[in-house]
Scaffold this motif. Structure first.
Motif, PDB file in Angstrom:
ATOM      1  N   SER A  59      53.907  49.382  35.434  1.00  0.00           N
ATOM      2  CA  SER A  59      54.653  49.128  34.626  1.00  0.00           C
ATOM      3  C   SER A  59      55.064  48.025  35.946  1.00  0.00           C
ATOM      4  O   SER A  59      55.649  46.799  35.528  1.00  0.00           O
ATOM      5  CB  SER A  59      55.327  49.920  35.476  1.00  0.00           C
ATOM      6  N   TYR A  60      54.615  47.688  37.368  1.00  0.00           N
ATOM      7  CA  TYR A  60      54.752  46.849  38.203  1.00  0.00           C
ATOM      8  C   TYR A  60      54.049  45.631  37.996  1.00  0.00           C
ATOM      9  O   TYR A  60      54.618  44.724  38.270  1.00  0.00           O
ATOM     10  CB  TYR A  60      54.386  47.366  39.646  1.00  0.00           C
ATOM     11  N   SER A  61      53.396  45.673  37.436  1.00  0.00           N
ATOM     12  CA  SER A  61      52.232  44.602  36.596  1.00  0.00           C
ATOM     13  C   SER A  61      52.671  43.491  36.768  1.00  0.00           C
ATOM     14  O   SER A  61      52.119  42.112  35.674  1.00  0.00           O
ATOM     15  CB  SER A  61      50.716  44.962  36.233  1.00  0.00           C
ATOM     16  N   GLY A  62      54.239  43.538  35.677  1.00  0.00           N
ATOM     17  CA  GLY A  62      54.877  42.656  34.996  1.00  0.00           C
ATOM     18  C   GLY A  62      55.627  42.598  35.557  1.00  0.00           C
ATOM     19  O   GLY A  62      56.531  40.923  35.367  1.00  0.00           O
ATOM     20  N   ASN A  63      55.718  43.018  37.128  1.00  0.00           N
ATOM     21  CA  ASN A  63      57.132  41.971  37.435  1.00  0.00           C
ATOM     22  C   ASN A  63      56.464  40.492  38.488  1.00  0.00           C
ATOM     23  O   ASN A  63      55.556  39.728  38.004  1.00  0.00           O
ATOM     24  CB  ASN A  63      56.752  42.510  39.359  1.00  0.00           C
ATOM     25  N   TRP A  64      57.435  39.280  38.412  1.00  0.00           N
ATOM     26  CA  TRP A  64      57.338  37.914  38.696  1.00  0.00           C
ATOM     27  C   TRP A  64      56.505  37.443  40.148  1.00  0.00           C
ATOM     28  O   TRP A  64      55.933  37.159  40.306  1.00  0.00           O
ATOM     29  CB  TRP A  64      58.991  38.141  38.928  1.00  0.00           C
ATOM     30  N   GLN A  65      56.242  39.303  40.864  1.00  0.00           N
ATOM     31  CA  GLN A  65      55.950  39.337  41.911  1.00  0.00           C
ATOM     32  C   GLN A  65      54.080  39.013  41.726  1.00  0.00           C
ATOM     33  O   GLN A  65      52.512  38.763  42.139  1.00  0.00           O
ATOM     34  CB  GLN A  65      55.794  40.016  42.456  1.00  0.00           C
ATOM     35  N   ALA A  66      53.348  39.266  40.464  1.00  0.00           N
ATOM     36  CA  ALA A  66      53.095  39.414  39.959  1.00  0.00           C
ATOM     37  C   ALA A  66      51.995  38.880  39.027  1.00  0.00           C
ATOM     38  O   ALA A  66      51.165  37.897  39.011  1.00  0.00           O
ATOM     39  CB  ALA A  66      52.025  41.215  39.548  1.00  0.00           C
ATOM     40  N   VAL A  67      52.842  38.203  38.169  1.00  0.00           N
ATOM     41  CA  VAL A  67      53.091  36.695  37.100  1.00  0.00           C
ATOM     42  C   VAL A  67      53.491  35.732  37.947  1.00  0.00           C
ATOM     43  O   VAL A  67      52.475  34.264  36.954  1.00  0.00           O
ATOM     44  CB  VAL A  67      54.275  37.162  35.879  1.00  0.00           C
ATOM     45  N   THR A  68      53.701  35.693  38.757  1.00  0.00           N
ATOM     46  CA  THR A  68      53.157  34.180  39.303  1.00  0.00           C
ATOM     47  C   THR A  68      52.792  34.236  40.513  1.00  0.00           C
ATOM     48  O   THR A  68      52.771  32.577  39.610  1.00  0.00           O
ATOM     49  CB  THR A  68      55.079  34.518  40.708  1.00  0.00           C
ATOM     50  N   PRO A  69      52.509  34.704  41.068  1.00  0.00           N
ATOM     51  CA  PRO A  69      50.829  34.575  42.173  1.00  0.00           C
ATOM     52  C   PRO A  69      49.488  33.850  40.319  1.00  0.00           C
ATOM     53  O   PRO A  69      48.898  32.931  41.302  1.00  0.00           O
ATOM     54  CB  PRO A  69      50.774  35.143  42.113  1.00  0.00           C
ATOM     55  N   LEU A  70      49.734  34.811  39.378  1.00  0.00           N
ATOM     56  CA  LEU A  70      48.892  34.449  38.477  1.00  0.00           C
ATOM     57  C   LEU A  70      48.380  32.720  38.207  1.00  0.00           C
ATOM     58  O   LEU A  70      47.374  31.811  37.638  1.00  0.00           O
ATOM     59  CB  LEU A  70      49.200  34.973  37.595  1.00  0.00           C
ATOM     60  N   CYS A  71      49.898  32.639  37.401  1.00  0.00           N
ATOM     61  CA  CYS A  71      50.210  31.519  37.096  1.00  0.00           C
ATOM     62  C   CYS A  71      49.766  30.004  38.034  1.00  0.00           C
ATOM     63  O   CYS A  71      49.645  29.348  38.173  1.00  0.00           O
ATOM     64  CB  CYS A  71      51.792  31.270  36.479  1.00  0.00           C
ATOM     65  N   LEU A  72      50.627  30.558  39.283  1.00  0.00           N
ATOM     66  CA  LEU A  72      50.690  29.501  40.041  1.00  0.00           C
ATOM     67  C   LEU A  72      48.746  29.552  40.465  1.00  0.00           C
ATOM     68  O   LEU A  72      48.748  28.075  40.995  1.00  0.00           O
ATOM     69  CB  LEU A  72      50.912  30.033  41.962  1.00  0.00           C
ATOM     70  N   LEU A  73      47.692  30.393  40.557  1.00  0.00           N
ATOM     71  CA  LEU A  73      46.629  30.226  40.976  1.00  0.00           C
ATOM     72  C   LEU A  73      46.060  29.165  39.507  1.00  0.00           C
ATOM     73  O   LEU A  73      44.965  28.154  39.958  1.00  0.00           O
ATOM     74  CB  LEU A  73      46.147  31.120  40.280  1.00  0.00           C
ATOM     75  N   LEU A  74      46.105  29.816  38.641  1.00  0.00           N
ATOM     76  CA  LEU A  74      45.689  28.508  36.916  1.00  0.00           C
ATOM     77  C   LEU A  74      45.968  27.544  37.541  1.00  0.00           C
ATOM     78  O   LEU A  74      46.020  25.998  36.674  1.00  0.00           O
ATOM     79  CB  LEU A  74      46.543  29.503  35.884  1.00  0.00           C
ATOM     80  N   LEU A  75      47.309  27.305  38.064  1.00  0.00           N
ATOM     81  CA  LEU A  75      47.981  25.775  37.898  1.00  0.00           C
ATOM     82  C   LEU A  75      46.903  24.291  39.478  1.00  0.00           C
ATOM     83  O   LEU A  75      46.876  23.561  39.345  1.00  0.00           O
ATOM     84  CB  LEU A  75      49.295  25.889  38.410  1.00  0.00           C
ATOM     85  N   LEU A  76      46.147  25.697  40.344  1.00  0.00           N
ATOM     86  CA  LEU A  76      46.290  25.232  41.494  1.00  0.00           C
ATOM     87  C   LEU A  76      44.739  24.794  41.462  1.00  0.00           C
ATOM     88  O   LEU A  76      43.847  23.921  41.589  1.00  0.00           O
ATOM     89  CB  LEU A  76      45.891  26.148  42.665  1.00  0.00           C
ATOM     90  N   VAL A  77      44.452  25.715  40.333  1.00  0.00           N
ATOM     91  CA  VAL A  77      43.338  25.829  40.332  1.00  0.00           C
ATOM     92  C   VAL A  77      42.454  24.179  39.174  1.00  0.00           C
ATOM     93  O   VAL A  77      43.123  23.931  38.073  1.00  0.00           O
ATOM     94  CB  VAL A  77      41.494  26.755  39.367  1.00  0.00           C
ATOM     95  N   PRO A  78      41.732  22.829  39.162  1.00  0.00           N
ATOM     96  CA  PRO A  78      41.864  22.228  38.568  1.00  0.00           C
ATOM     97  C   PRO A  78      41.283  22.253  36.803  1.00  0.00           C
ATOM     98  O   PRO A  78      41.627  21.713  36.093  1.00  0.00           O
ATOM     99  CB  PRO A  78      40.626  20.587  38.924  1.00  0.00           C
ATOM    100  N   LYS A  79      39.822  22.931  37.006  1.00  0.00           N
ATOM    101  CA  LYS A  79      39.446  23.450  35.804  1.00  0.00           C
ATOM    102  C   LYS A  79      40.310  24.412  34.753  1.00  0.00           C
ATOM    103  O   LYS A  79      40.429  24.366  33.953  1.00  0.00           O
ATOM    104  CB  LYS A  79      37.970  23.793  36.118  1.00  0.00           C
ATOM    105  N   THR A  80      41.381  24.799  35.593  1.00  0.00           N
ATOM    106  CA  THR A  80      42.073  25.829  34.539  1.00  0.00           C
ATOM    107  C   THR A  80      43.882  25.038  34.086  1.00  0.00           C
ATOM    108  O   THR A  80      44.815  25.380  33.352  1.00  0.00           O
ATOM    109  CB  THR A  80      42.409  27.234  34.928  1.00  0.00           C
TER     110      THR A  80
END
Length: 223
Positions: A59-80
């Protein structure tokens, strides 16, 4: 084909919007109390130490603390960044905007604190975790299907860009991934009821609301 897809999307939009409105109205006049109590009782009957040890961190995996890093990682990697980062970030932001506004609009009280298996504050309707997981991972499923069917073609949003994007090209690999995404969405909604911080109708309302939002996001990204 395009016309058929547009008609299908219109039906999904209408059904989701109508379903959410009806759920919200029934919730406000107290007509869902028996429904919530019955589902909640059935879910609570499944509680045991082993399942709780899984459901609480899940249930904690749906927290903003988990979703935000995922989005940031995908935004930082040029290919994704453009292929996945931008669409998923738009989905996450849309979820936050909708559930924050609606929670303060409806101001529904959460279930009794004694039922909570984790600490959770704020209002109850709709479920923010359920809405976010449906939009983010639902968008991921749409992206994977689009790239598979188009052979990795760029999204129409990026008309001037050329070259294929990274995607799952094998149907045998794609199907289990899509099943896992759907399973995650369902389990997230179930977990919010299981840990006692949401009424079942909170989750139902979130799922119904996710449908029209996802249709609009799809229209924007695949414009």
């Amino acid at each position: 084909m395009k016309k058929a897809i547009d008609i299908r999307d219109c039906w999904i939009f209408l059904l989701g919007t109508t379903g959410f409105i009806i759920t919200a109205l029934l919730m406000l006049n107290g007509s869902l109390e028996r429904f919530d109590a019955a589902i909640q009782s059935a879910v609570f009957s499944l509680r045991n130490p082993a399942l709780t040890a899984f459901m609480v961190p899940f249930s904690y995996s749906g927290n903003w603390q988990a979703v935000t890093p995922l989005c940031l990682l995908l935004l930082l990697v040029p290919k994704t960044r453009r292929a996945y980062g931008v669409p998923l970030t738009l989905s996450a932001i849309s979820a936050v905007l909708f559930y924050q506004v609606l929670k303060h609009l409806f101001m529904r009280v959460r279930p009794e604190v004694s039922l909570h298996l984790l600490e959770q504050h704020g209002y109850s309707f709709p479920s923010g975790h359920s809405l976010t997981s449906f939009l983010v991972w639902g968008m991921m499923a749409l992206l994977l299907l689009y790239y598979y069917r188009s052979g990795g073609a760029r999204l129409p949003l990026y008309k001037k860009e050329t070259g294929p994007v990274s995607f799952i090209s094998s149907e045998k690999r794609l199907k289990p991934v899509l099943v896992l995404l759907i399973l995650y969405i369902v389990l997230m909604g179930f977990s919010r009821i299981y840990v006692g911080v949401h009424w079942p109708s909170d989750v139902l309302g979130s799922w119904l609301l996710s449908l029209p939002i996802l249709v609009v996001l799809k229209k924007v990204i695949w414009r």
